[in-house]
Design an enzyme around this catalytic site. Structure first.
Site, PDB file in Angstrom:
ATOM      1  N   ARG A 126       0.772  -1.058  -0.245  1.00  8.18           N
ATOM      2  CA  ARG A 126      -0.042   0.248  -0.878  1.00  8.18           C
ATOM      3  C   ARG A 126       0.989   1.430  -0.299  1.00  8.18           C
ATOM      4  O   ARG A 126       0.687   2.804   0.495  1.00  8.18           O
ATOM      5  CB  ARG A 126      -1.480   0.375   0.375  1.00  8.18           C
ATOM      6  N   CYS A 127       1.872   1.133  -0.740  1.00  6.10           N
ATOM      7  CA  CYS A 127       2.795   2.686  -1.215  1.00  6.10           C
ATOM      8  C   CYS A 127       3.376   2.678  -1.969  1.00  6.10           C
ATOM      9  O   CYS A 127       3.265   1.557  -3.223  1.00  6.10           O
ATOM     10  CB  CYS A 127       3.844   2.615  -0.133  1.00  6.10           C
TER      11      CYS A 127
END
Lengths: 287, 159, 783
Positions: free
Chosen positions: C370-371
């Site tokens: 999630r980045c």
């Protein structure tokens, strides 16, 4: 993940269940809520050859007070304990913190007691309240005090063909209070540390009976007998509870693991014993 | 072994292995795939169904244990008069993202509001604490369950 | 917030339009991977190594083969006969598909059973005997790089040590100069622990290879179906026109579903050899122990600061634990992801970053959980460092940031590592968050609490993210340029279909991308069907991760819609008998400048596109765009967390969490806020409980959801959201992407808050996860 193959016997009576267990021998396991056993079977760390499902046996689902005891049948789910008006003190305090809400709908209190997981909550509560386990085997029913019942991690003194059919927890007649303080990393986790406390007060306000037991900090749920002895006969006080807490901390032999260091867990035992006894005393004084 | 489970109101008689898990029976034999599997350890609640009205994790119940029971899955939430209030509330309040946990969350929510017509934020969070969501941070799930409760209460007051 | 320019019934940008994908999902009619049930499907189960490091002397699969219902047991030797025992990784390394020589981590794929039923396939695993010769495991990157450490990658030509890569950026000389001028040097050494995205749906595949036609239809949980098609073609040698990847509804991705895993290759090969569809769905344990881990960076950061709290320079030494194979999912030129962003939101001239990665006996992965390609680690480091510097210099952590922020008028701003930030107003963001949380009052409360022996902490993180990879001059995955696409077809009745190269995993593409078209053309969002995930039916694109859907795919959508708007204006001019340049389009109505009563609608134009065209114009109203972004976009945010710490146990609880995000223009505010709440929760999880660790034998602790702790609703803090909206100047609709901001920015805020509670005791660091025993030990040590 899926369980390996097994035979299933659906028992309609306790006698039938016990008979099935005799027939199945060592490879047989009773199945009540299944919330520990079925995951173990899926992970293939448990391989019963025969499962004896007791869920259809009538009459085992009552939780009620009778003859000065809280009687809990083998099919009483954790959620039934949460919802029951018959509970008291540490029993009522612990129930909502067992597993998670959905597991509580299915898992049974007796099954958890019989499982003897040292990280399980109920055996500490039973140790603190001085409960008996009722077992039925081929030669009839017997009552085993919880202190004698819990034998080691995942082992009890239950006979190979005996089924836990109920629990009998003495209900204090006078003023009493209890607490179950559980440090868990999240809902559904086992206790990192938990402390069950139980106090009964006499008319003078002194402690007439005391129960203190620890979860997850020893190879089995542990009754802190010397602290109980210390407490009885004394007036509740912060100093007294601090002294008891030192005994509890000394009784704990936790290990370093991913949940935390041994030194810290002992500190949590100390803190939760103090706080738990204080909460129990406060509840007793208000009762 | 022969079992007969009433799923969403229809009888499903079948011959299953004793080891068949209820969730696999529902998904693979009955063919209702709205009930999901997200873990192996009874932790996530993606497989939640109502068994005789009570939410349970269908990955930790044998199909044989559900013999004779009434099971409700997400496919059974919708009634003759349309969506269950919990379903429309999940859409209205953006209570779902990927949708994988949603069936379980809605079933637990429906069961909660049947018992507690006005659940607080804590009541809802406590009730759904056996169900994991990785997308929403739960805020909108809590909101949706409260919205559904309010709508149910409103419609029963109005009737 | 900017007010929407379209009416609600059109639902363009700025409307919180309800999600179109919900209808199927709330009725249990989603189509997830495991829901796909093709006739004659076989089921695969994978035998995994119980050991972290061992030589394989032999595999006996006879008993497994003899089990009723088992069709095949696939081993590394069999795969080797087809040249598929090893496969390339996304970072130019090779990875074992099924182990032939050694196992290099616990959970590594050793053999696979193909059976008629998943229960039987699992039974058969128990019957396979593997003769392992145990080797000592290496479980830390420090150990791995020691002189004389056993060679993990002994099969790799030219590899003489356990070094996976080295990478550096910045200007070493200038940085040394800055440090020489500093009044003090503030140092922080910290570990960003190994984590796992753990989407609620695990990874899986249904491979359906028709041995007669050669058509391979591969259903898989893929965040990047087009890239996967090309990689399948390259790895397996299948002709690309015969490969169709279908990524169905995905139960969360978070980076976990970007790489190609060994199980996919084995299942596809098995389907090809047997001629039946083969399904493999990971168990949760398989998911956690073998696929796409994230983080695991050991970082030492140093800030050169003046006594006035001015930052002059930054020096970073980073060592990453890569596991047994270097299989980070990241652009080719970026050996440590986009770690450049480590200069954060601050204006200073010099930085030097030195990174290396080491092989260990742990699962490979290195996905951006999630980045945007390892930005989380960088953002965490700078925000922790700035906070530490504030304590050392003796000024308030908020003031420290305000003194060093890049100012609004400095944008576009080139950082010391060469990124060009597009836009922002950092001081306004932080001050707005401070006002909302009541920062000054909190500091007073904190002082009072301390006087009473209570521990209260206020933590800030002001992060800057770099998302939307990326410009083709710099960004590629395995050589494929990181462009993305949109194809728009407007049908004669004025309804449209939009086909995307990106792929939703819950972000709501089917709704927000329709809103972009609605904004431009005025076709109601609900009249636009969005298709994605099927490579036979959508244009090429690199997929959804790194918050790139809106920055790249969203830009492509806006551009293609504008192309159709241009053509539509010409058609409208023809219908209205006006000059092209006099036509104005607003909310789906084309009118003649100066005479607003002369107008036609987009629906009229759509019909005309197939029935009544100006002379010489080609029929139809459709087009496709491949968008190559000129720059990354740089969303940012100011997060403030308030915690209370129990001094007796170290247990901490979040009292408040105020999160201000600026992601530029918000297409659907409801969905944006949903993304932020999800991201904040994952940030909280990593700071508090969610990690994967190993014992000294290399056994994975965190192999299921009893040990890998995903917070429930009960533990998750309540968030208070705020927004500012500084548009991206180079994005066609000014949007920046938001899916990952909160995961990137929030861990430092939570950790800083706990540190802040005990900073007066002298505590400067507690590694994540900030477990209560670590907090208690830090307090104990300090006092």
């Amino acid at each position: 993940m899926f369980p390996s193959r097994f035979d299933l016997v659906v028992a309609q009576t306790v006698a039938e269940a016990v008979e099935a267990k005799v027939d199945a021998g060592e490879g047989g396991r009773f199945l009540a809520g299944g919330q520990s056993l079925i995951p173990m079977m899926k992970m293939r760390v448990a391989f019963p050859e025969t499962l004896i499902d007791i869920n259809r046996i009538a009459g085992l689902d009552a939780i009620e007070r009778s003859n000065g005891h809280l009687q809990v049948g083998a099919l009483v789910r954790h959620a039934d304990v949460v919802a029951s008006d018959a509970t008291f003190g540490a029993v009522a305090a612990a129930a909502p913190w067992v597993a998670d809400p959905l597991v509580r709908n299915r898992g049974t209190m007796c099954g958890s007691v019989a499982h003897c997981d040292p990280e399980g909550d109920w055996n500490s509560v039973l140790l603190a309240t001085g409960a008996d386990v009722i077992a039925q085997g081929p030669s009839g029913e017997r009552s085993i005090s919880i202190a004698d019942f819990v034998d080691g991690a995942f082992t009890s003194t239950l006979g190979e063909d005996e089924l836990v059919v109920g629990l009998r927890i003495p209900v204090p007649s006078g003023r009493s209070g209890g607490a179950y303080l559980k440090l868990e990393r999240k809902i559904g986790d086992y206790a990192t540390v938990a402390v069950a406390s139980h106090l009964e007060l006499d008319d003078s306000g002194a402690i007439a009976a005391a129960g203190l037991a620890l979860t997850s900090v020893n190879p089995i749920n542990t009754k802190v007998a010397d602290a109980e002895v210390l407490l009885v006969g004394q007036q509740p006080s912060e100093e007294l509870f601090a002294e008891a807490a030192e005994l509890a901390a000394a009784a704990a032999e936790p290990r370093d693991d991913v949940r935390g260091t041994a030194a810290w867990k002992r500190q949590v035992v100390r803190t939760y014993t103090k706080r738990g006894l204080a909460a129990a005393a406060q509840q007793a004084e208000g009762s | 072994m022969e079992i007969n489970i009433t799923i969403n109101g229809s009888d499903h008689a079948s011959d299953v292995e004793p080891r068949t898990l209820l969730v696999d029976h529902i998904r693979r034999t009955v063919g209702l795939t709205g009930t999901h599997v997200g873990c192996d350890t009874t932790s996530c609640g993606a497989c939640t169904v109502l068994m005789d009205g009570t939410p349970v994790k269908a990955c930790t119940v044998l199909a044989a244990q559900a013999d004779g029971s009434e099971v409700t899955t997400v496919e059974g939430l919708k009634g003759a008069d349309g969506l269950h209030p919990i379903q429309s509330a999940f859409t209205d309040d953006h209570g779902l993202q990927c949708g994988f946990c949603t069936p379980g969350m809605m079933l637990v929510g429906a069961s909660l509001i049947a018992e507690n017509p006005d659940p607080s934020d804590d009541d809802v969070r406590w009730a759904i604490s056996g169900n994991l969501c990785r997308c929403t941070g739960y805020i909108n799930i809590v909101k949706a369950i409260q919205t559904a409760a309010a709508r149910v209460a409103e419609s029963s007051n109005g009737s | 917030m900017v007010a929407p320019t379209t009416p609600a019934e059109i639902g363009g940008i700025g409307h919180s339009v309800q999600r179109k994908e919900d209808a199927r999902l709330i009725e249990g009619q989603g189509n997830f991977l495991d829901d796909i049930d093709l006739p004659n499907t076989l089921h695969m189960a994978i035998l995994r190594s119980p050991l972290a490091h061992a030589r394989i002397n032999g595999i006996d699969s006879e008993a497994a083969m003899a089990l009723d219902g088992v069709l095949a047991v696939v081993t590394g030797d069999l795969m080797d006969q087809h040249g598929l025992a090893w496969m390339p990784t996304l970072s130019g390394d090779t990875q074992a598909v099924l182990a032939t020589d050694k196992v290099r981590y616990q959970g590594q794929e050793v053999a696979a059973v193909i059976a008629t039923d998943p229960y039987i396939a699992t039974d058969a695993l128990e019957l396979i005997e593997v003769d392992y010769e145990e080797l000592p495991p290496i479980t830390t990157p420090q150990q791995s790089l020691e002189e004389g450490a056993a060679l993990i990658r002994d099969e790799k030509e030219g590899q003489t040590d356990n070094l996976a890569y080295t990478w550096e950026t910045g200007d070493q000389g200038a940085t040394e100069e800055a440090f020489a001028q500093a009044d003090r040097v503030v140092t922080l050494e910290t570990h960003y622990p190994r984590s796992h995205p753990a989407p609620l749906e695990t990874c899986g595949i249904v491979a359906d290879v028709n041995s007669v036609t050669g058509q391979a239809t591969i259903y898989m949980t893929s965040q990047a179906p087009h890239a996967h098609r090309t990689l399948f073609a390259m790895v397996a040698g299948l002709p690309e026109q015969n490969i169709r990847i279908v990524s169905p509804d995905i139960g969360g991705g978070f980076g976990n579903k970007v790489p190609i895993y060994p199980g996919y290759v084995v299942a596809t090969a098995a389907s090809l050899l047997i001629g039946q569809p083969v399904k493999w769905v990971e168990s949760r344990t398989e998911n956690l122990i073998s696929t796409g881990f994230a983080r695991d960076y050991y970082m030492k950061g140093e800030l050169a600061v003046t006594d006035e709290g001015r930052i002059l320079g930054l020096r970073v030494d980073m060592l990453s634990d890569q596991g047994a194979f270097y299989s980070d999912a990241q652009p080719t030129q970026f050996r440590a992801g986009l770690f450049h962003v480590v200069t954060g939101s601050y204006d200073f001239g010099a930085a030097h970053i030195n990174c290396k990665g080491a092989f260990t006996n742990k699962a490979p992965g290195g996905v951006a959980y999630r980045c945007s390609f390892r930005i989380t680690e960088a953002s965490y480091l700078i925000e922790r460092l700035v906070q530490t510097a504030a304590y050392e210099v003796g000024i308030d952590p908020a003031e420290m940031r305000l003194r060093n922020f890049i100012q609004p008028e400095q944008f576009p701003y080139e950082t010391a590592t060469g990124f060009v930030y597009d836009s922002g107003d950092y001081p306004t963001a932080l001050r707005t968050a401070m006002d909302e949380v009541g920062y000054e009052d909190l500091r007073r409360e904190q002082a009072e609490a301390r006087a009473e022996g209570r521990l209260m902490g206020i933590g800030i993180a002001h992060f800057t993210e770099a998302v939307g990879a990326g410009p083709s001059r710099t960004y590629d995955i395995a050589g494929l340029k990181m462009i993305d696409s949109a194809e728009l077809r407007v049908h004669p009745t004025g309804k449209a279909i939009l086909k995307l190269g990106v792929k939703t995993q819950g972000q709501g593409h089917e709704t927000t991308f329709a809103q972009i078209v609605a904004e431009v053309l005025g076709i109601p969002a609900n009249d636009i069907k969005v298709e994605h995930g099927d490579t036979d039916h959508t244009p090429y694109g690199l997929g959804t991760y790194a918050s790139r859907s809106t920055p790249v795919g969203g830009a492509a959508t806006a551009v293609v819609a504008r192309k159709l708007a241009d053509k539509s204006k010409k058609i409208a001019a023809h219908l209205l008998e006006a000059a092209d340049e006099d036509i104005e389009l607003a909310s789906g109505v084309f009118s003649v400048a100066g005479s607003p009563d002369r107008s036609v609608t987009i629906q009229d134009v759509a019909l005309a596109a197939y029935t009544n065209l100006p002379e010489g114009m080609e029929y139809g109203l459709d087009d496709v765009t491949y968008y190559d972004p000129p720059n990354l976009t740089y969303p940012y945010g100011s997060y403030i967390v308030v915690v209370e710490v129990d001094p007796d146990t170290g247990v901490w609880q979040v009292q408040r969490m105020v999160a201000l995000d600026d992601c530029g223009v918000r297409i659907n505010p409801m969905i944006v806020e949903g993304q932020i709440c999800g991201g904040l929760t994952e940030g909280f999880a990593m700071s508090a409980m969610q990690w994967i660790t190993f014992d000294e034998d290399g056994n994975c602790i965190g192999a299921n959801f009893m040990d890998y702790l995903v917070p429930t609703a009960w533990e998750t803090p309540r968030f208070e959201l705020l927004a500012t909206e500084v548009p991206s100047p180079h994005h066609p609709i000014g949007a920046k992407g938001v899916g990952e901001s909160a995961t990137v920015g929030s861990p430092a805020a939570f950790v800083n808050a706990v540190i802040d509670a005990v900073a007066h005791l002298g505590v400067r660091n507690i590694d994540m996860p900030v477990l209560p025993d670590r907090v208690w030990a830090a307090i104990d040590e300090a006092s």
